[in-house]
Design a protein around this motif. Structure first.
Motif, PDB file in Angstrom:
ATOM      1  N   ILE A  11      45.250  45.253  40.546  1.00  0.00           N
ATOM      2  CA  ILE A  11      45.513  43.872  40.933  1.00  0.00           C
ATOM      3  C   ILE A  11      46.312  43.893  42.234  1.00  0.00           C
ATOM      4  N   ARG A  13      46.875  34.819  40.029  1.00  0.00           N
ATOM      5  CA  ARG A  13      46.343  34.889  38.689  1.00  0.00           C
ATOM      6  C   ARG A  13      46.727  33.608  37.952  1.00  0.00           C
ATOM      7  N   PRO A  14      45.869  33.028  37.112  1.00  0.00           N
ATOM      8  CA  PRO A  14      44.660  33.602  36.501  1.00  0.00           C
ATOM      9  C   PRO A  14      43.365  33.407  37.292  1.00  0.00           C
ATOM     10  N   ASP A  24      41.552  36.560  37.695  1.00  0.00           N
ATOM     11  CA  ASP A  24      40.950  37.058  36.451  1.00  0.00           C
ATOM     12  C   ASP A  24      39.715  36.264  36.045  1.00  0.00           C
ATOM     13  N   TYR A  80      38.234  43.829  44.013  1.00  0.00           N
ATOM     14  CA  TYR A  80      37.922  43.921  42.585  1.00  0.00           C
ATOM     15  C   TYR A  80      37.495  45.337  42.203  1.00  0.00           C
ATOM     16  N   TYR A 126      36.271  44.117  36.238  1.00  0.00           N
ATOM     17  CA  TYR A 126      36.075  42.913  37.039  1.00  0.00           C
ATOM     18  C   TYR A 126      34.933  43.097  38.035  1.00  0.00           C
TER      19      TYR A 126
END
Length: 363
Positions: free
Chosen positions: A96, A102-103, A106, A266, A270
């Motif tokens: 990350i 975030r989120p 995500d 990413y 992910y």
């Protein structure tokens, strides 16, 4: 071309499952369970195709086009590269970036992948040995599939913005500009088919293509809208290339310019979800093309093996996207926007008006 009279919608997959498991009068919870089972079946079929397409078929096809040797060391024909890539990617560390939002960071890969899976809910995939692989058949099916597919743009924007990386942000901005420029011609071109079919319902659009357009030397040419209106078919295929991000329209990723754009930051699961979403959208685009322009599951003996013909058609569209990826150079961002707004948009509206005039004269 004669219009086929509207027929009752066929029994969809959840109804078949409910009758098989619970009889002719299932309760509400039994219908819901049957719908979940049907959705899981359709999702499994499409993700299995994606598993073959991404790690293996893409490499094999690209190698064939460029006269190279693709994966051939891991298992027969290199097929076990699918398992090897899955283990390799899922085993990597999930990194990350500092300052990531975030989120949103995500959720972005989930939004991209799930938006494609939602689109398959209304696609009539034909029958396979008496099982009708069609989850739902709403009257606004075509509008629904375009609506949920466009949600992917939101996922790309979230991923680019939330990554705290200027290249990712540029990729997200390019994705928004590209999808707006080409989604309008895509939908307007599909609207010309709606004028012919007289309905947004996917089963009706397929049913209207079941007649014979004309016969040449004893060979019947079906009334698929790709033959009825080849100009619209070409426009749709070009716009679909832009929507799924294949050359010459891979501007949002552009590895040589913005190092994969929106997905630069990413990794691990992910990245797998982004990769999965990309190929699911390619197959969804192929499914829409097959349904709207190529007669859906229509083909010889399609009553019992229609799903096989449908699968052949969407893989043919996938092959076309891979050919474009290997053969056509990327356009610049200014050229991409100009082609979309000054070319595709004008041509799609011209096609719509011409179709409306022709259908008006026919009726």
């Amino acid at each position: 071309m004669n219009f086929v009279p509207l027929q009752e919608s066929p029994v969809v997959l959840p109804e078949q499952i409910a009758r098989a498991l619970f009889g002719n009068n299932p309760a509400a919870w039994q219908e819901m369970l049957s719908a979940l089972i049907g959705a899981a079946l359709i999702g499994t079929i499409m993700m299995t195709m994606t598993a073959f397409a991404g790690p293996w078929a893409k490499r094999k096809i690209t190698a064939a086009f460029t006269d190279r040797i693709a994966v051939n060391r891991v298992g027969p024909f290199g097929l076990f590269i699918i398992v090897a890539d899955a283990v390799r990617l899922l085993g990597k560390e999930l990194i990350i970036p500092d300052g990531a939002d975030r989120p949103a960071f995500d959720l972005a890969p989930i939004v991209v992948a799930s938006s494609a899976l939602l689109g398959f809910a209304v696609i009539p995939m034909g029958s396979l040995f008496g099982i009708n692989l069609h989850l739902a058949d709403p009257e606004t099916g075509l509008a629904y599939v375009f609506a949920v597919a466009s949600i992917a743009t939101l996922g790309l924007t979230m991923g680019g913005y939330a990554s705290n990386n200027k290249y990712s942000l540029l990729g997200a901005l390019r994705a928004v500009a590209q999808n707006i420029a080409y989604e309008i011609p895509l939908i307007v071109t599909a609207a010309s088919v709606v004028i012919f079919a007289g309905s947004l319902q996917m089963s009706t659009i397929v049913a209207q293509q079941q007649e014979t357009l004309f016969t040449i030397g004893g060979f019947a040419i079906p009334a698929w809208y790709a033959f009825v209106n080849p100009f619209a078919f070409v426009l749709f295929m070009v716009a679909n290339l832009a929507e799924v991000g294949r050359n010459p329209f891979d501007i949002p990723e552009a590895p040589t310019e913005i190092i994969a754009g929106y997905q630069t930051e990413y990794s691990s699961v992910y990245f797998v979800l982004f990769y999965l979403g990309e190929f699911l959208h390619i197959f969804l685009g192929g499914a829409i093309v097959a349904t709207v322009f190529l007669g859906g599951a229509d083909g010889p003996a399609s009553g019992s093996i229609g799903f096989i013909w449908f699968t052949v058609k969407i893989w043919a569209v996938f092959l076309f996207t891979q050919w474009a990826r290997s053969a056509i150079p990327r356009v610049r961002i200014d050229q991409l926007i100009e082609i979309g707004w000054k070319g595709m948009l004008v041509l799609s509206f011209a096609n719509l008006v011409l179709t409306a005039v022709i259908v008006g004269v026919m009726l």
